[in-house]
Structure formats: C-alpha cells, structure tokens
Scaffold this active site. Structure first.
Site, PDB file in Angstrom:
ATOM      1  N   ASP A 156       0.813  -1.222   0.000  1.00 49.55           N
ATOM      2  CA  ASP A 156       0.000   0.000   0.000  1.00 49.55           C
ATOM      3  C   ASP A 156       0.842   1.266   0.000  1.00 49.55           C
ATOM      4  O   ASP A 156       0.640   2.173   0.800  1.00 49.55           O
ATOM      5  CB  ASP A 156      -0.922   0.037   1.231  1.00 49.55           C
ATOM      6  CG  ASP A 156      -2.365  -0.238   0.832  1.00 49.55           C
ATOM      7  OD1 ASP A 156      -2.604  -0.410  -0.371  1.00 49.55           O
ATOM      8  OD2 ASP A 156      -3.227  -0.272   1.719  1.00 49.55           O
ATOM      9  N   CYS A 209     -17.872  -0.966 -16.486  1.00 46.96           N
ATOM     10  CA  CYS A 209     -17.568  -0.351 -15.184  1.00 46.96           C
ATOM     11  C   CYS A 209     -17.901   1.137 -15.213  1.00 46.96           C
ATOM     12  O   CYS A 209     -18.429   1.678 -14.227  1.00 46.96           O
ATOM     13  CB  CYS A 209     -16.108  -0.575 -14.799  1.00 46.96           C
ATOM     14  SG  CYS A 209     -14.931  -0.051 -16.043  1.00 46.96           S
ATOM     15  N   CYS A 268     -20.823   2.676 -12.564  1.00 47.75           N
ATOM     16  CA  CYS A 268     -20.411   3.482 -11.406  1.00 47.75           C
ATOM     17  C   CYS A 268     -21.525   4.473 -11.032  1.00 47.75           C
ATOM     18  O   CYS A 268     -21.910   5.315 -11.848  1.00 47.75           O
ATOM     19  CB  CYS A 268     -19.116   4.232 -11.721  1.00 47.75           C
ATOM     20  SG  CYS A 268     -18.646   5.323 -10.367  1.00 47.75           S
ATOM     21  N   CYS A 294     -15.602   8.911  -5.706  1.00 42.98           N
ATOM     22  CA  CYS A 294     -15.597   7.442  -5.611  1.00 42.98           C
ATOM     23  C   CYS A 294     -16.092   6.995  -4.226  1.00 42.98           C
ATOM     24  O   CYS A 294     -15.523   7.378  -3.194  1.00 42.98           O
ATOM     25  CB  CYS A 294     -14.190   6.931  -5.881  1.00 42.98           C
ATOM     26  SG  CYS A 294     -14.037   5.173  -5.607  1.00 42.98           S
ATOM     27  N   CYS A 337     -16.425  -0.103  -2.066  1.00 46.76           N
ATOM     28  CA  CYS A 337     -17.438  -0.266  -3.117  1.00 46.76           C
ATOM     29  C   CYS A 337     -16.854  -1.211  -4.161  1.00 46.76           C
ATOM     30  O   CYS A 337     -15.722  -1.027  -4.598  1.00 46.76           O
ATOM     31  CB  CYS A 337     -17.739   1.106  -3.737  1.00 46.76           C
ATOM     32  SG  CYS A 337     -18.682   1.028  -5.276  1.00 46.76           S
ATOM     33  N   CYS A 346     -17.699  -1.506  -9.654  1.00 45.87           N
ATOM     34  CA  CYS A 346     -16.976  -1.534 -10.936  1.00 45.87           C
ATOM     35  C   CYS A 346     -16.160  -2.810 -11.099  1.00 45.87           C
ATOM     36  O   CYS A 346     -15.701  -3.119 -12.196  1.00 45.87           O
ATOM     37  CB  CYS A 346     -16.118  -0.281 -11.116  1.00 45.87           C
ATOM     38  SG  CYS A 346     -14.923  -0.015  -9.808  1.00 45.87           S
TER      39      CYS A 346
HETATM   40  S1  SF4 Z   1     -12.248  -2.882 -16.380  1.00 46.12           S
HETATM   41 FE1  SF4 Z   1     -13.600  -4.614 -16.819  1.00 46.12          FE
HETATM   42  S2  SF4 Z   1     -15.655  -3.699 -16.863  1.00 46.12           S
HETATM   43 FE2  SF4 Z   1     -14.197  -2.034 -17.040  1.00 46.12          FE
HETATM   44  S3  SF4 Z   1     -13.963  -1.697 -19.209  1.00 46.12           S
HETATM   45 FE3  SF4 Z   1     -12.326  -3.101 -18.603  1.00 46.12          FE
HETATM   46  S4  SF4 Z   1     -13.169  -5.125 -18.961  1.00 46.12           S
HETATM   47 FE4  SF4 Z   1     -14.906  -3.720 -18.965  1.00 46.12          FE
HETATM   48  S1  SF4 Z   2     -15.431   1.862  -6.517  1.00 46.71           S
HETATM   49 FE1  SF4 Z   2     -17.604   2.338  -6.839  1.00 46.71          FE
HETATM   50  S2  SF4 Z   2     -17.719   4.569  -6.855  1.00 46.71           S
HETATM   51 FE2  SF4 Z   2     -15.559   4.028  -7.085  1.00 46.71          FE
HETATM   52  S3  SF4 Z   2     -15.218   4.013  -9.280  1.00 46.71           S
HETATM   53 FE3  SF4 Z   2     -15.788   1.911  -8.712  1.00 46.71          FE
HETATM   54  S4  SF4 Z   2     -18.025   1.829  -8.968  1.00 46.71           S
HETATM   55 FE4  SF4 Z   2     -17.422   3.978  -8.945  1.00 46.71          FE
END
Ligand code: SF4
Ligand code: SF4
Length: 376
Positions: free
Chosen positions: A165, A225, A229, A245, A271, A274
């Site tokens: 990290d 994704c 989101c 986010c 979260c 995505c």
């Molecule tokens: S990260 Fe996964 S969901 Fe997002 S664009 Fe790439 S393949 Fe698609």
């Molecule tokens: S973690 Fe959740 S809020 Fe953050 S970018 Fe991914 S889907 Fe969006």
C-alpha cells in the site's frame, strides 16, 4: 535453475498467487500523472504531496542501491466452502482455532457473491477485500518469508525493502510493469487467473534480476464499469476522480458532498460495483488463502442500527483485526447513519435520535439528514 526461477517456485509454496519482476527504474510517467491529478484535486482526501509522490515513484530513493522489484499478488476472492474444507483437513490450523474462539467459523453463511441481494436489508455492505483479516500483515509476512529464502540462496549481500500500500498508482504501476496484469478502465490491475480481486505488494531489492514482460491487452470496447459506477467517478477510461468514488468516500473522515450521499446506498466500507460488473471477474479463480476467510458476519455484525452507536470496546472487538479499523469508529458510524437514511431504516430511528446529543458535529449533521429521509 536461475535465481529468478527459484524465487518464483518458492513463492508458490508460500501461497503467493502471482509474482513478477521488474527493474528499479523510476516510474516517471506515474509521477507526472500522479502530480497532475493531485493538482486537479482528484486525491484531495489523501496526504499526498509532490515530494511524497517523487519519493514513492523512485525506488532508488527508498533503497539507494535498488536494482529490481519483485511484485506479488494475492487473491482475496474468497470461496467460503472451499476454504472451510481446507481448514477441516488441517485441524491444527491456528487460524481455525483463532476463528473458532472468536465464534466466526460457525457462521459459514456470512458471505456469498450475492451478498448485496442475499444479506439482510438493514445491514451495511462492505467490500470483499475488507471481510477478512487486515491484508497488510499477511502480505508483509509472505514477503518477509520470501526475503528470508532469497537471503539463503543468493550469494550477494542481499538488501531489500518491503512495501504494501505504498500508493494506489505506484503499487499498480509496479504490478503492471512486472507482468502481473493489465490496467482496467476502472483503474484496477486485472489478472488472467484472479481478475482484479487481488492485493498487491512489492519488494525492492539490490539484486539484479531478469525482468518479466508487461502485457497490455486493453479492455477493448467494454465500458461496463464506467456505466455501472453510481457516481460517475470513472471520469474517463483509466481515470478515477476519488472525490466522487464511494470506496474513497467511505474511508475518508469528515464531510461527504450532499449530492453523493444517496449514491452510497448501504455501502459502509468500500465499493465493489466496478469490479462486480467486470467480465474478467466472472470466472476468476478463488483464493486458497485461509487468512482471507471472512471474520465479520454480515447479518449480525453489520446491522446499521447497532453500528450507529457502537461503543469503543465493541468497535475494537469487531474490527481490530480488520482493515476497517483504520477508518476509525466515528467514520464507520457516519457511514452507517447515511446508509440507514438511504434505506429508510425504521429500526434505526431510536439509534439516530440518541445521536442528536453526540459530541461529533459530523455525526449529528448526517443523523439529521437520515432522520429526515426516513420520515419522508
Ligand atoms: S475494467 Fe472490466 S468492466 Fe471495465 S472496461 Fe475493462 S473489462 Fe470492462
Ligand atoms: S469503486 Fe464504486 S464509486 Fe468508485 S469508481 Fe468503482 S463503482 Fe465507482
């Protein structure tokens, strides 16, 4: 057998899922982009400044005679039944004993991949990566064991520094350059075997090791994704504005923009949206790491009405082994309050009314917001 092959072979035996090697050359592109994004405010809630970024993007500032970096990944894609069986096979397993003592192992139904729909409505949702024991120590331990092994087999004066990290962009850049995986448009590193359900760690060393090749297969036309989101935090492919986010919002202290409160839903830590929608994660292999077995019972431990007024002692009892401990009790309470407002949780009304006398102004502010939402 080459030193690199010996290291990689040994790593498998200690449960490292993926390993790759890259040079210790600076990550100049990452430094430039990182600083640009700090200036734009995307990392406002973090304590990064340009000096810190220059430091973490230049391995030789961390270890002056650095030559190579060993990057590792551990999957946290937990399949509870599979791990259960593994634990049963080894009744001397100390983790099993520990978890039995904590009363955790008897609650196997605590987690499923359908946790959002399957878990009780009046509970908070936490990210998959936060269900088990705090991963920092687990990764560090594995890297230390690997370092001990390298010390024994390398003839040179072996020096190393272990990092877990360091900074989101740097961990990922190391992993990418070491061939661990590719970048996804959601900014995660996606691996062929484990999808993006991985923790990353690295060891900077003075050993001159043969680098692996990075591979870049981009996401193609997929934009699942970005569309999924809830806050449009992925402002364009490969760029997240962390101010929007939910994962970052749930982990940062203080105020959350009013226009984002409803988007948080029941999420009280992290979260996964995505990642949940990513096709690469659908067939991802499960982890074999028993340390990532969930230690929290999503039904019982995460009831919003209880979390809203959780006291210090209960907070420590529940979360001291979890990464959630780092955000602090009041940040978790704030998130539980927002979640209770979002689901209009009538069970939480009494707890919310008690909060009106709380010392913390932020807690009082969101309790007021939640009560109004529930009464609507
Ligand atoms: S990260 Fe996964 S969901 Fe997002 S664009 Fe790439 S393949 Fe698609
Ligand atoms: S973690 Fe959740 S809020 Fe953050 S970018 Fe991914 S889907 Fe969006």
């Amino acid at each position: 057998m080459s030193l690199e092959s010996k290291i990689k072979d040994f790593s498998k035996g200690i449960g490292i899922d993926l390993i790759g090697i890259t040079s210790a050359e600076p990550f100049n592109d990452v430094e430039r982009v990182f600083i640009e994004r700090i200036k734009k405010g995307y990392y406002r809630s973090f304590n990064y400044n340009s000096e810190r970024v220059k430091f973490i993007c230049n391995p030789k500032k961390i270890l002056p005679d650095a030559k190579s970096i060993i990057s590792i990944a551990l999957s946290y894609n937990v399949h509870v039944e599979e791990i259960e069986n593994k634990l049963r096979e080894n009744s001397n397993n100390t983790l099993l004993k520990d978890q039995k003592n904590k009363g955790v192992v008897n609650s196997y139904n605590i987690y499923s991949n359908e946790r959002e729909t399957g878990s009780k409505e009046n509970t908070g949702i936490i990210s998959k990566f936060a269900l088990g024991i705090d991963y920092h120590e687990i990764l560090r331990d594995k890297l230390e064991i690997l370092a001990d092994f390298i010390k024994k087999i390398s003839l040179k004066n072996f020096k190393y520094k272990i990092l877990v990290d360091t900074g989101p962009m740097v961990d990922r850049a190391v992993a990418f350059r070491a061939g661990i995986g590719q970048y996804g448009k959601n900014c995660c590193i996606i691996t062929k075997r484990f999808g993006s359900w991985i923790f990353l760690g690295e060891m900077i060393t003075n050993l001159e090791l043969q680098s692996d090749k990075s591979n870049f297969e981009d996401c193609g036309d997929c934009d699942l994704c970005i569309r999924a989101c809830p806050t449009q935090a992925i402002i364009s492919p490969y760029i997240i504005d962390t101010r929007k986010c939910i994962s970052h919002l749930t982990q940062k202290k203080g105020e959350i923009p009013m226009n984002l409160l409803e988007k948080m839903g029941r999420r009280i830590y992290g979260c996964d949206i995505c990642q949940d929608v990513c096709p690469y994660n659908k067939e991802a292999e499960f982890t074999k790491e028993s340390d990532f077995l969930p230690i929290l019972q999503t039904g019982k431990d995460l009831e919003l009405s209880k979390l809203i007024n959780i006291n210090e002692s209960d907070y420590n009892k529940l979360f001291s082994s979890s990464v959630i401990t780092w955000i602090g009790r009041n940040t978790l309470r704030r998130n539980a309050i927002i979640a209770s407002g979002n689901i209009a949780d009538l069970n939480a009304i009494d707890s919310l009314l008690k909060v009106y006398k709380d010392d913390d102004e932020i807690i009082r502010k969101y309790a007021d917001w939640a009560i109004k939402k529930i009464k609507k």
